[in-house]
Design an enzyme around this catalytic site. Sequence first.
Site, short mmCIF file in Angstrom:
data_model
loop_
_atom_site.label_atom_id
_atom_site.label_comp_id
_atom_site.label_asym_id
_atom_site.label_seq_id
_atom_site.Cartn_x
_atom_site.Cartn_y
_atom_site.Cartn_z
N ASP A 137 0.94 -1.26 -0.39
CA ASP A 137 -0.53 0.40 -0.51
C ASP A 137 0.50 1.46 0.14
OD1 ASP A 137 0.63 0.71 2.71
OD2 ASP A 137 -0.46 -1.06 3.34
N PHE A 138 0.18 2.46 0.11
CA PHE A 138 1.10 3.94 -0.31
C PHE A 138 2.36 4.18 1.01
CE2 PHE A 138 0.48 8.43 -0.74
CZ PHE A 138 1.46 8.56 -2.23
#
Length: 253
Positions: free
Chosen positions: A117-118
């Site tokens: 994820d980011f």
Amino acid sequence: MADSTKNPETIRLNKFIASAGITSRRGADELINQGKVKINGERVDSPGVQVDPENDLVEVNGKPVKHDSQAENVYILLNKPIETVTTAKDPQKRKTVLDLLPLNFRQKRVFPVGRLDFYSEGLLILTTDGELCNRLTHPKWHLPKVYEVIVRGPVSPKNIAIMETGMCLCEGDRLAPVKVKILSEGKDTTKIEMILNQGVNRQIRRMFRDFDTTILKIKRSRQGKVELGDLPAGKWRELTSDEVKSLKKDVGL
């Protein structure tokens, strides 16, 4: 369109697209279901249709798919930094993992295997090998992934026991047992190692959310036998032949 009963050299359409480096086999299924794939000018809607690589013309989004069974695939290990999107293109114009690679690899259409994820960082494999990508992301073949996680405050023995037994997230997802090891405990933070054997979306963040514990850092350090080592954030290297062989062996290829 080939008849597999007459020609043993035919392969499934989704495998053909994946092995040509267009996308993973699962991604090929989506393209086929969306009506974006033609064989010899005819739209097809079944991933299981057989293709003769020597004689059939396969098109994806109107473009011919070049299939070369002798072409060498690319296998890359990237240390993904935070605030980088694990995708080829981002509608919000954020930096993607492909932006960190040289043009020659981007032109070969490498794609990420799974996601980080980011705000997570660490080991990410990218490849043109659609079959390997399909195996590594399929629930049947998930390899153990090792993460270093830093959280705010202590992690109680009770919560560790829940994670190692197999917890149920508040959304109802039942998780497989996770191996947890305390690496260090400071005044305000705790560093732990977590070994996951399944691919539930944002699993670690959701686990600690349910414990009302704040995550400060998530870094993936190993997948199967492939280790991140001391590769700096944002840098990449090609996997060694032994690493590629070990990945393929672990997923039955």
